[in-house]
Design a protein around this motif. Structure first.
Motif, PDB file in Angstrom:
ATOM      1  N   SER A  57      39.058  42.705  27.318  1.00  0.00           N
ATOM      2  CA  SER A  57      37.862  43.149  28.044  1.00  0.00           C
ATOM      3  C   SER A  57      38.165  43.865  29.355  1.00  0.00           C
ATOM      4  O   SER A  57      37.260  44.405  29.987  1.00  0.00           O
ATOM      5  CB  SER A  57      36.955  41.950  28.342  1.00  0.00           C
ATOM      6  N   GLY A  58      39.410  43.880  29.805  1.00  0.00           N
ATOM      7  CA  GLY A  58      39.741  44.482  31.092  1.00  0.00           C
ATOM      8  C   GLY A  58      40.453  45.808  30.955  1.00  0.00           C
ATOM      9  O   GLY A  58      40.851  46.235  29.867  1.00  0.00           O
ATOM     10  N   SER A  59      40.631  46.471  32.101  1.00  0.00           N
ATOM     11  CA  SER A  59      41.327  47.748  32.132  1.00  0.00           C
ATOM     12  C   SER A  59      42.173  47.834  33.396  1.00  0.00           C
ATOM     13  O   SER A  59      41.692  47.543  34.493  1.00  0.00           O
ATOM     14  CB  SER A  59      40.321  48.907  32.086  1.00  0.00           C
ATOM     15  N   LYS A  60      43.419  48.220  33.250  1.00  0.00           N
ATOM     16  CA  LYS A  60      44.318  48.449  34.391  1.00  0.00           C
ATOM     17  C   LYS A  60      45.425  49.372  33.907  1.00  0.00           C
ATOM     18  O   LYS A  60      46.186  49.018  33.008  1.00  0.00           O
ATOM     19  CB  LYS A  60      44.899  47.135  34.912  1.00  0.00           C
ATOM     20  N   LEU A  70      38.673  39.600  33.545  1.00  0.00           N
ATOM     21  CA  LEU A  70      38.717  39.499  32.097  1.00  0.00           C
ATOM     22  C   LEU A  70      37.651  38.522  31.641  1.00  0.00           C
ATOM     23  O   LEU A  70      36.931  37.946  32.455  1.00  0.00           O
ATOM     24  CB  LEU A  70      40.110  39.042  31.651  1.00  0.00           C
ATOM     25  N   SER A  71      37.535  38.314  30.356  1.00  0.00           N
ATOM     26  CA  SER A  71      36.467  37.449  29.855  1.00  0.00           C
ATOM     27  C   SER A  71      36.609  36.021  30.344  1.00  0.00           C
ATOM     28  O   SER A  71      35.630  35.289  30.465  1.00  0.00           O
ATOM     29  CB  SER A  71      36.440  37.477  28.325  1.00  0.00           C
ATOM     30  N   SER A  72      37.839  35.577  30.643  1.00  0.00           N
ATOM     31  CA  SER A  72      38.059  34.211  31.097  1.00  0.00           C
ATOM     32  C   SER A  72      37.949  34.070  32.604  1.00  0.00           C
ATOM     33  O   SER A  72      37.855  32.950  33.116  1.00  0.00           O
ATOM     34  CB  SER A  72      39.442  33.730  30.648  1.00  0.00           C
ATOM     35  N   GLY A  73      38.008  35.161  33.350  1.00  0.00           N
ATOM     36  CA  GLY A  73      37.973  35.100  34.803  1.00  0.00           C
ATOM     37  C   GLY A  73      38.860  36.166  35.411  1.00  0.00           C
ATOM     38  O   GLY A  73      39.276  37.120  34.746  1.00  0.00           O
ATOM     39  N   LYS A  94      44.618  45.797  22.952  1.00  0.00           N
ATOM     40  CA  LYS A  94      45.219  45.731  24.281  1.00  0.00           C
ATOM     41  C   LYS A  94      46.153  44.543  24.414  1.00  0.00           C
ATOM     42  O   LYS A  94      45.963  43.508  23.770  1.00  0.00           O
ATOM     43  CB  LYS A  94      44.122  45.623  25.362  1.00  0.00           C
ATOM     44  N   SER A  95      47.136  44.696  25.293  1.00  0.00           N
ATOM     45  CA  SER A  95      47.982  43.581  25.717  1.00  0.00           C
ATOM     46  C   SER A  95      48.512  43.902  27.105  1.00  0.00           C
ATOM     47  O   SER A  95      48.469  45.048  27.543  1.00  0.00           O
ATOM     48  CB  SER A  95      49.143  43.335  24.739  1.00  0.00           C
TER      49      SER A  95
END
Length: 460
Positions: A57-60, A70-73, A94-95
Protein backbone atom coordinates in the motif's frame (compact mmCIF):
# COMPACT_ATOMS: atom_id res chain seq x y z
CA UNK A 1 -6.72 -20.72 30.53
CA UNK A 2 -5.61 -23.34 28.08
CA UNK A 3 -6.86 -23.68 24.51
CA UNK A 4 -9.27 -26.52 23.87
CA UNK A 5 -11.68 -27.62 21.17
CA UNK A 6 -10.01 -25.40 18.59
CA UNK A 7 -9.45 -25.39 14.87
CA UNK A 8 -6.33 -24.27 16.98
CA UNK A 9 24.53 -52.20 18.24
CA UNK A 10 22.15 -54.06 15.55
CA UNK A 11 21.31 -56.76 18.13
CA UNK A 12 19.45 -54.24 20.22
CA UNK A 13 17.44 -53.15 17.19
CA UNK A 14 16.41 -56.73 16.51
CA UNK A 15 15.41 -57.28 20.13
CA UNK A 16 13.36 -54.11 20.16
CA UNK A 17 11.36 -55.09 17.12
CA UNK A 18 10.33 -58.28 18.74
CA UNK A 19 9.57 -56.77 22.20
CA UNK A 20 7.89 -54.21 21.17
CA UNK A 21 -8.55 -11.70 22.28
CA UNK A 22 -5.19 -10.48 21.65
CA UNK A 23 -4.81 -7.84 18.90
CA UNK A 24 -1.95 -6.12 17.08
CA UNK A 25 -2.29 -2.35 17.37
CA UNK A 26 -0.60 0.78 16.09
CA UNK A 27 -1.13 4.38 17.19
CA UNK A 28 -4.73 5.45 16.81
CA UNK A 29 -4.01 7.48 13.68
CA UNK A 30 -2.47 4.51 11.93
CA UNK A 31 -4.81 1.62 11.17
CA UNK A 32 -3.43 -1.88 11.44
CA UNK A 33 -4.14 -4.43 8.76
CA UNK A 34 -4.47 -7.88 10.29
CA UNK A 35 -4.33 -11.17 8.51
CA UNK A 36 -6.53 -12.84 11.08
CA UNK A 37 -6.30 -16.57 11.59
CA UNK A 38 -8.09 -16.75 14.89
CA UNK A 39 -10.07 -19.53 16.50
CA UNK A 40 -12.72 -19.47 19.21
CA UNK A 41 -11.60 -20.94 22.49
CA UNK A 42 -13.55 -22.79 25.12
CA UNK A 43 -14.66 -19.86 27.23
CA UNK A 44 -14.30 -16.43 25.69
CA UNK A 45 -10.66 -16.11 24.72
CA UNK A 46 -9.56 -15.64 21.11
CA UNK A 47 -6.01 -15.45 19.81
CA UNK A 48 -5.04 -13.51 16.71
CA UNK A 49 -2.35 -15.66 15.23
CA UNK A 50 -0.75 -13.50 12.55
CA UNK A 51 0.14 -9.93 11.62
CA UNK A 52 1.18 -9.60 8.00
CA UNK A 53 2.63 -6.57 6.23
CA UNK A 54 3.10 -7.07 2.49
CA UNK A 55 4.28 -3.52 1.65
CA UNK A 56 1.68 -3.22 -1.10
CA UNK A 57 0.00 0.00 0.00
CA UNK A 58 2.97 2.39 0.25
CA UNK A 59 5.30 4.15 -2.15
CA UNK A 60 8.94 5.20 -1.75
CA UNK A 61 11.26 5.53 -4.77
CA UNK A 62 14.49 6.81 -3.18
CA UNK A 63 16.93 5.29 -0.68
CA UNK A 64 17.11 8.36 1.57
CA UNK A 65 15.67 7.87 5.07
CA UNK A 66 11.95 8.56 5.32
CA UNK A 67 8.78 7.31 6.97
CA UNK A 68 6.18 5.49 4.87
CA UNK A 69 2.59 4.86 5.89
CA UNK A 70 1.59 1.28 5.13
CA UNK A 71 -1.56 -0.65 5.90
CA UNK A 72 -0.17 -1.72 9.29
CA UNK A 73 1.13 1.71 10.31
CA UNK A 74 4.16 3.95 9.86
CA UNK A 75 7.51 2.36 8.98
CA UNK A 76 10.94 3.99 8.65
CA UNK A 77 12.99 3.03 5.59
CA UNK A 78 16.66 4.10 5.65
CA UNK A 79 18.87 3.18 2.69
CA UNK A 80 15.72 1.44 1.54
CA UNK A 81 12.90 1.93 -0.93
CA UNK A 82 9.79 0.11 -2.08
CA UNK A 83 10.72 -1.70 -5.25
CA UNK A 84 8.39 -2.50 -8.12
CA UNK A 85 10.78 -3.52 -10.90
CA UNK A 86 11.04 -6.94 -12.50
CA UNK A 87 14.36 -7.38 -10.68
CA UNK A 88 12.71 -6.99 -7.27
CA UNK A 89 11.74 -10.45 -5.94
CA UNK A 90 8.31 -9.99 -4.40
CA UNK A 91 4.94 -11.41 -3.47
CA UNK A 92 2.44 -9.26 -5.32
CA UNK A 93 3.67 -6.07 -6.95
CA UNK A 94 5.97 -4.55 -4.30
CA UNK A 95 8.69 -5.40 -1.81
CA UNK A 96 11.22 -3.43 0.22
CA UNK A 97 14.72 -3.12 -1.28
CA UNK A 98 17.64 -2.50 1.11
CA UNK A 99 21.17 -1.40 0.20
CA UNK A 100 24.35 -0.55 2.11
CA UNK A 101 23.51 -0.96 5.83
CA UNK A 102 19.85 -0.21 5.26
CA UNK A 103 17.12 -0.63 7.83
CA UNK A 104 13.40 -1.31 7.76
CA UNK A 105 11.66 -0.63 11.04
CA UNK A 106 8.29 -0.05 12.69
CA UNK A 107 7.36 3.31 14.20
CA UNK A 108 4.67 1.56 16.27
CA UNK A 109 4.32 -1.31 18.71
CA UNK A 110 2.52 -4.61 18.49
CA UNK A 111 0.83 -5.36 21.79
CA UNK A 112 0.43 -9.09 21.21
CA UNK A 113 4.11 -9.84 21.75
CA UNK A 114 5.65 -12.33 19.36
CA UNK A 115 6.39 -16.02 19.32
CA UNK A 116 8.04 -15.90 15.90
CA UNK A 117 8.62 -13.43 13.09
CA UNK A 118 8.87 -14.63 9.52
CA UNK A 119 9.96 -12.71 6.43
CA UNK A 120 10.44 -13.54 2.77
CA UNK A 121 13.83 -12.48 1.38
CA UNK A 122 16.04 -12.67 -1.73
CA UNK A 123 18.84 -10.79 -3.42
CA UNK A 124 17.95 -8.08 -5.92
CA UNK A 125 18.53 -9.07 -9.55
CA UNK A 126 22.01 -10.55 -10.00
CA UNK A 127 23.53 -8.88 -6.92
CA UNK A 128 25.89 -10.74 -4.60
CA UNK A 129 25.02 -12.02 -1.14
CA UNK A 130 24.27 -9.94 1.95
CA UNK A 131 23.42 -10.65 5.56
CA UNK A 132 20.55 -9.24 7.57
CA UNK A 133 19.30 -9.47 11.14
CA UNK A 134 16.08 -8.95 13.09
CA UNK A 135 16.21 -6.60 16.09
CA UNK A 136 13.51 -6.13 18.71
CA UNK A 137 12.68 -3.31 21.11
CA UNK A 138 10.48 -3.62 24.19
CA UNK A 139 10.74 0.09 25.10
CA UNK A 140 9.08 1.69 22.06
CA UNK A 141 12.30 2.00 20.09
CA UNK A 142 14.60 3.47 22.73
CA UNK A 143 16.87 0.41 22.59
CA UNK A 144 17.10 -2.71 20.48
CA UNK A 145 18.65 -6.17 20.75
CA UNK A 146 19.17 -8.80 18.06
CA UNK A 147 16.77 -11.73 18.14
CA UNK A 148 17.35 -14.96 16.25
CA UNK A 149 20.27 -15.72 13.96
CA UNK A 150 21.89 -13.70 11.20
CA UNK A 151 20.46 -14.66 7.79
CA UNK A 152 22.38 -14.74 4.51
CA UNK A 153 20.54 -13.83 1.31
CA UNK A 154 22.33 -15.35 -1.69
CA UNK A 155 19.58 -16.29 -4.16
CA UNK A 156 17.21 -14.20 -6.25
CA UNK A 157 14.42 -16.66 -5.42
CA UNK A 158 12.37 -15.76 -2.36
CA UNK A 159 13.10 -17.80 0.75
CA UNK A 160 11.53 -17.70 4.19
CA UNK A 161 13.42 -16.81 7.37
CA UNK A 162 11.84 -17.60 10.74
CA UNK A 163 13.11 -15.83 13.85
CA UNK A 164 12.19 -17.19 17.28
CA UNK A 165 11.31 -14.29 19.60
CA UNK A 166 9.10 -15.62 22.44
CA UNK A 167 8.50 -12.28 24.12
CA UNK A 168 5.27 -10.92 25.53
CA UNK A 169 4.20 -7.28 25.81
CA UNK A 170 4.67 -4.27 23.55
CA UNK A 171 7.29 -4.89 20.86
CA UNK A 172 8.52 -3.22 17.72
CA UNK A 173 10.89 -4.70 15.15
CA UNK A 174 13.63 -3.57 12.81
CA UNK A 175 15.40 -5.45 10.03
CA UNK A 176 19.02 -4.45 9.51
CA UNK A 177 21.17 -5.22 6.47
CA UNK A 178 24.61 -5.79 8.00
CA UNK A 179 26.94 -6.85 5.17
CA UNK A 180 27.19 -6.81 1.39
CA UNK A 181 27.92 -3.14 0.76
CA UNK A 182 26.07 -1.95 -2.34
CA UNK A 183 24.54 -5.39 -2.92
CA UNK A 184 20.80 -5.15 -2.50
CA UNK A 185 18.29 -7.46 -0.86
CA UNK A 186 14.50 -7.53 -0.96
CA UNK A 187 12.20 -8.11 1.99
CA UNK A 188 8.50 -9.01 1.77
CA UNK A 189 5.65 -10.54 3.80
CA UNK A 190 6.71 -9.46 7.29
CA UNK A 191 4.65 -11.69 9.60
CA UNK A 192 4.36 -11.69 13.39
CA UNK A 193 2.86 -14.65 15.22
CA UNK A 194 1.44 -13.46 18.53
CA UNK A 195 2.75 -14.72 21.83
CA UNK A 196 0.68 -16.08 24.69
CA UNK A 197 2.63 -17.36 27.67
CA UNK A 198 -0.42 -19.01 29.19
CA UNK A 199 -1.05 -21.32 26.25
CA UNK A 200 0.08 -22.18 22.81
CA UNK A 201 -2.65 -21.62 20.27
CA UNK A 202 -1.63 -23.73 17.30
CA UNK A 203 1.89 -24.53 18.25
CA UNK A 204 3.30 -25.29 21.63
CA UNK A 205 4.71 -22.90 24.16
CA UNK A 206 8.32 -22.28 25.01
CA UNK A 207 10.55 -25.25 25.66
CA UNK A 208 10.78 -26.25 29.29
CA UNK A 209 7.40 -24.81 30.21
CA UNK A 210 5.12 -26.84 32.45
CA UNK A 211 2.09 -25.10 30.96
CA UNK A 212 -0.57 -27.24 29.31
CA UNK A 213 0.06 -27.75 25.58
CA UNK A 214 3.77 -26.97 25.86
CA UNK A 215 6.16 -28.92 23.68
CA UNK A 216 8.24 -30.27 26.56
CA UNK A 217 5.46 -30.92 29.04
CA UNK A 218 6.51 -34.57 29.33
CA UNK A 219 10.15 -33.66 29.92
CA UNK A 220 13.48 -33.08 28.19
CA UNK A 221 14.45 -36.66 27.21
CA UNK A 222 18.21 -36.17 26.88
CA UNK A 223 18.79 -33.18 29.12
CA UNK A 224 19.52 -31.06 26.04
CA UNK A 225 20.86 -27.55 26.67
CA UNK A 226 21.13 -24.31 24.72
CA UNK A 227 24.93 -24.22 25.01
CA UNK A 228 26.61 -24.45 21.60
CA UNK A 229 29.36 -26.42 23.33
CA UNK A 230 26.72 -29.15 23.66
CA UNK A 231 26.53 -29.38 19.88
CA UNK A 232 25.33 -32.99 19.68
CA UNK A 233 22.54 -32.43 22.21
CA UNK A 234 21.60 -28.84 21.45
CA UNK A 235 18.19 -27.68 22.65
CA UNK A 236 16.20 -25.66 20.12
CA UNK A 237 12.75 -24.18 20.67
CA UNK A 238 11.23 -23.60 17.24
CA UNK A 239 7.86 -22.52 18.69
CA UNK A 240 5.84 -25.18 16.91
CA UNK A 241 8.10 -27.99 18.14
CA UNK A 242 11.19 -28.38 20.31
CA UNK A 243 14.16 -30.53 19.44
CA UNK A 244 17.54 -31.83 20.51
CA UNK A 245 19.69 -31.18 17.45
CA UNK A 246 22.80 -33.22 16.71
CA UNK A 247 25.40 -31.21 14.78
CA UNK A 248 27.53 -34.27 14.02
CA UNK A 249 24.58 -36.15 12.53
CA UNK A 250 22.94 -33.21 10.74
CA UNK A 251 19.52 -34.08 12.18
CA UNK A 252 17.54 -34.13 15.44
CA UNK A 253 18.14 -36.69 18.16
CA UNK A 254 14.49 -36.20 19.08
CA UNK A 255 11.64 -33.76 18.53
CA UNK A 256 8.77 -33.09 20.93
CA UNK A 257 5.44 -31.38 20.28
CA UNK A 258 1.77 -31.11 21.23
CA UNK A 259 -1.25 -31.71 19.01
CA UNK A 260 -4.70 -30.51 19.98
CA UNK A 261 -7.70 -29.30 18.07
CA UNK A 262 -6.09 -25.83 17.86
CA UNK A 263 -3.13 -27.31 16.00
CA UNK A 264 -5.29 -28.54 13.13
CA UNK A 265 -6.79 -26.11 10.64
CA UNK A 266 -7.17 -25.63 6.90
CA UNK A 267 -3.72 -24.36 5.92
CA UNK A 268 -2.34 -26.09 2.84
CA UNK A 269 0.92 -28.02 2.89
CA UNK A 270 3.60 -25.45 2.06
CA UNK A 271 6.27 -27.87 0.71
CA UNK A 272 8.97 -25.21 1.16
CA UNK A 273 11.82 -27.48 2.23
CA UNK A 274 14.76 -25.24 3.11
CA UNK A 275 17.98 -24.96 5.07
CA UNK A 276 17.65 -23.88 8.68
CA UNK A 277 19.51 -20.57 8.79
CA UNK A 278 18.73 -20.31 12.49
CA UNK A 279 21.41 -22.84 13.44
CA UNK A 280 24.42 -21.42 15.31
CA UNK A 281 26.99 -19.62 13.19
CA UNK A 282 29.43 -21.99 11.49
CA UNK A 283 27.22 -25.07 11.75
CA UNK A 284 26.56 -26.99 8.55
CA UNK A 285 23.11 -26.26 7.12
CA UNK A 286 21.50 -29.25 5.43
CA UNK A 287 19.87 -28.02 2.22
CA UNK A 288 16.62 -28.90 0.51
CA UNK A 289 18.55 -30.97 -2.07
CA UNK A 290 20.88 -32.71 0.37
CA UNK A 291 19.00 -36.04 0.13
CA UNK A 292 18.60 -35.92 -3.67
CA UNK A 293 19.43 -39.21 -5.39
CA UNK A 294 20.06 -40.96 -2.08
CA UNK A 295 16.97 -43.18 -2.20
CA UNK A 296 15.69 -41.65 1.02
CA UNK A 297 12.82 -39.23 1.66
CA UNK A 298 13.07 -36.03 3.62
CA UNK A 299 11.21 -37.52 6.55
CA UNK A 300 9.57 -35.03 8.88
CA UNK A 301 9.95 -35.35 12.62
CA UNK A 302 7.07 -32.99 13.45
CA UNK A 303 4.70 -33.61 10.52
CA UNK A 304 3.37 -30.90 8.26
CA UNK A 305 -0.19 -32.09 8.83
CA UNK A 306 0.17 -31.66 12.61
CA UNK A 307 0.69 -27.94 12.01
CA UNK A 308 -2.10 -26.62 9.78
CA UNK A 309 -3.42 -23.79 11.96
CA UNK A 310 -1.35 -21.09 10.20
CA UNK A 311 1.05 -20.76 7.29
CA UNK A 312 3.91 -19.97 9.67
CA UNK A 313 3.22 -23.11 11.69
CA UNK A 314 3.19 -25.29 8.59
CA UNK A 315 6.27 -23.72 7.07
CA UNK A 316 8.23 -24.29 10.27
CA UNK A 317 7.95 -28.05 9.75
CA UNK A 318 9.78 -27.84 6.40
CA UNK A 319 13.07 -26.74 7.90
CA UNK A 320 15.66 -29.39 7.03
CA UNK A 321 16.64 -29.49 10.70
CA UNK A 322 13.24 -31.20 11.20
CA UNK A 323 14.15 -34.04 8.77
CA UNK A 324 15.87 -37.41 8.78
CA UNK A 325 16.70 -39.60 5.75
CA UNK A 326 13.76 -42.02 5.83
CA UNK A 327 13.13 -45.02 3.60
CA UNK A 328 10.29 -44.01 1.23
CA UNK A 329 7.92 -46.85 2.13
CA UNK A 330 8.52 -46.19 5.81
CA UNK A 331 7.82 -42.48 5.39
CA UNK A 332 4.97 -42.56 2.91
CA UNK A 333 3.12 -45.61 4.20
CA UNK A 334 3.97 -46.96 7.66
CA UNK A 335 4.80 -43.61 9.22
CA UNK A 336 2.07 -41.73 7.35
CA UNK A 337 -0.47 -44.23 8.67
CA UNK A 338 0.78 -43.70 12.21
CA UNK A 339 0.67 -39.90 11.85
CA UNK A 340 -2.87 -40.05 10.48
CA UNK A 341 -3.90 -42.23 13.39
CA UNK A 342 -2.52 -39.70 15.85
CA UNK A 343 -4.55 -36.90 14.28
CA UNK A 344 -7.65 -39.09 14.27
CA UNK A 345 -7.31 -39.36 18.05
CA UNK A 346 -7.32 -35.56 18.24
CA UNK A 347 -10.39 -35.15 16.05
CA UNK A 348 -12.12 -37.76 18.23
CA UNK A 349 -11.80 -35.50 21.27
CA UNK A 350 -8.29 -36.13 22.56
CA UNK A 351 -5.04 -34.24 22.74
CA UNK A 352 -1.67 -35.88 22.30
CA UNK A 353 1.91 -35.25 23.34
CA UNK A 354 4.38 -36.66 20.86
CA UNK A 355 8.10 -37.41 21.00
CA UNK A 356 9.80 -38.72 17.88
CA UNK A 357 13.42 -39.59 17.25
CA UNK A 358 15.90 -41.85 15.57
CA UNK A 359 19.05 -43.74 16.46
CA UNK A 360 21.68 -46.05 15.03
CA UNK A 361 23.32 -45.81 11.63
CA UNK A 362 22.52 -47.54 8.36
CA UNK A 363 19.19 -47.80 6.53
CA UNK A 364 17.93 -49.23 3.25
CA UNK A 365 16.20 -46.86 0.85
CA UNK A 366 14.78 -47.27 -2.63
CA UNK A 367 18.27 -47.67 -4.16
CA UNK A 368 18.83 -50.92 -2.25
CA UNK A 369 21.75 -51.81 -0.02
CA UNK A 370 22.58 -50.28 3.34
CA UNK A 371 23.46 -46.59 3.35
CA UNK A 372 25.10 -45.00 6.37
CA UNK A 373 25.27 -41.32 5.37
CA UNK A 374 24.01 -38.91 2.70
CA UNK A 375 25.03 -35.40 1.64
CA UNK A 376 28.75 -36.27 1.40
CA UNK A 377 28.74 -37.63 4.94
CA UNK A 378 27.06 -34.60 6.50
CA UNK A 379 23.85 -36.42 7.41
CA UNK A 380 23.62 -39.81 9.13
CA UNK A 381 21.04 -42.32 7.91
CA UNK A 382 19.47 -43.78 11.08
CA UNK A 383 18.82 -47.49 11.48
CA UNK A 384 15.65 -46.97 13.53
CA UNK A 385 12.92 -44.36 13.75
CA UNK A 386 10.68 -44.27 16.81
CA UNK A 387 7.73 -42.37 18.26
CA UNK A 388 5.96 -42.13 21.63
CA UNK A 389 2.42 -40.71 21.88
CA UNK A 390 0.73 -39.87 25.18
CA UNK A 391 -3.05 -39.74 24.73
CA UNK A 392 -5.35 -37.65 26.95
CA UNK A 393 -9.02 -36.78 26.67
CA UNK A 394 -9.49 -33.03 26.24
CA UNK A 395 -9.13 -31.30 29.57
CA UNK A 396 -6.92 -29.17 31.77
CA UNK A 397 -3.89 -29.71 34.01
CA UNK A 398 -2.55 -32.29 31.59
CA UNK A 399 0.57 -33.36 33.43
CA UNK A 400 -1.37 -34.27 36.57
CA UNK A 401 -3.90 -36.22 34.47
CA UNK A 402 -1.32 -38.73 33.26
CA UNK A 403 -1.80 -41.84 35.38
CA UNK A 404 -0.80 -45.48 35.33
CA UNK A 405 -3.81 -46.19 33.10
CA UNK A 406 -3.10 -43.46 30.50
CA UNK A 407 -2.77 -44.78 26.98
CA UNK A 408 0.77 -44.48 25.63
CA UNK A 409 1.66 -45.67 22.13
CA UNK A 410 5.32 -46.49 21.49
CA UNK A 411 6.47 -47.53 18.02
CA UNK A 412 9.97 -48.43 16.81
CA UNK A 413 10.47 -49.11 13.11
CA UNK A 414 13.53 -50.21 11.13
CA UNK A 415 14.52 -47.62 8.51
CA UNK A 416 14.10 -49.99 5.57
CA UNK A 417 12.05 -49.91 2.39
CA UNK A 418 10.72 -53.46 2.82
CA UNK A 419 8.85 -52.44 5.95
CA UNK A 420 5.35 -53.63 6.83
CA UNK A 421 2.87 -50.83 6.17
CA UNK A 422 0.97 -51.63 9.39
CA UNK A 423 2.61 -49.54 12.11
CA UNK A 424 0.91 -51.64 14.78
CA UNK A 425 3.32 -54.45 13.98
CA UNK A 426 6.11 -52.31 15.45
CA UNK A 427 4.58 -51.39 18.79
CA UNK A 428 6.89 -51.80 21.75
CA UNK A 429 7.45 -50.40 25.23
CA UNK A 430 8.70 -46.93 25.97
CA UNK A 431 11.28 -48.53 28.21
CA UNK A 432 12.77 -50.48 25.29
CA UNK A 433 13.28 -47.24 23.34
CA UNK A 434 14.91 -45.71 26.39
CA UNK A 435 17.27 -48.66 26.60
CA UNK A 436 18.25 -48.22 22.95
CA UNK A 437 18.75 -44.46 23.14
CA UNK A 438 19.77 -43.76 26.72
CA UNK A 439 16.94 -41.20 27.04
CA UNK A 440 14.41 -40.66 29.83
CA UNK A 441 11.39 -40.03 27.65
CA UNK A 442 8.67 -39.10 30.13
CA UNK A 443 10.88 -37.67 32.84
CA UNK A 444 8.37 -35.02 34.00
CA UNK A 445 6.05 -37.74 35.32
CA UNK A 446 6.31 -39.34 38.76
CA UNK A 447 8.54 -42.39 38.70
CA UNK A 448 5.68 -44.69 39.72
CA UNK A 449 3.64 -43.50 36.73
CA UNK A 450 6.61 -43.92 34.41
CA UNK A 451 7.14 -47.45 35.64
CA UNK A 452 3.52 -48.33 34.89
CA UNK A 453 3.04 -46.77 31.45
CA UNK A 454 6.53 -47.27 30.08
CA UNK A 455 6.52 -51.04 30.51
CA UNK A 456 3.29 -51.80 28.63
CA UNK A 457 2.83 -52.39 24.90
CA UNK A 458 -0.23 -50.65 23.50
CA UNK A 459 -2.84 -53.11 22.22
CA UNK A 460 -5.80 -50.90 21.25
Amino acid sequence: MKFKHLLFSPLMAALLLTSCSKEVTAPATQPVNLTVASRAVSGTKVITQTFDEGFESGSKTAYAAADVTLSSGSWNLNNALIGTSTSDPKVGSKSVRLTSTGTLGMNFNVTSGASTVTVRYAVYGSDGSSNFQLWVSSDSGSSYSQTGATVTASSSTLSTATFTVNQAGNLRFQLRKTTGGSNRINIDEFTINSYDNSSTGGGGSTGGSTTDNSNLLMGNPSGATTSTANSDNYLRDLTYFTQSYNRSKGEPNWTSWYVGASSLGSTDRSDNFRADTGLPSGWYEVSASSYSGSGFDRGHNCPSADRTSTTAANQATFLMSNMVPQAPNNNQQTWANLENYGRSLVTAGNEIYVIMGSYGQGGTGSNGGTTTTVDNGNVVVPSNIWKVIVVLANGNNDLSRVTSSTRVIAVNTPNINSINTDWKQYRCTVRSIEQATGYNLLSALPQSVQDAIETKVDNQ
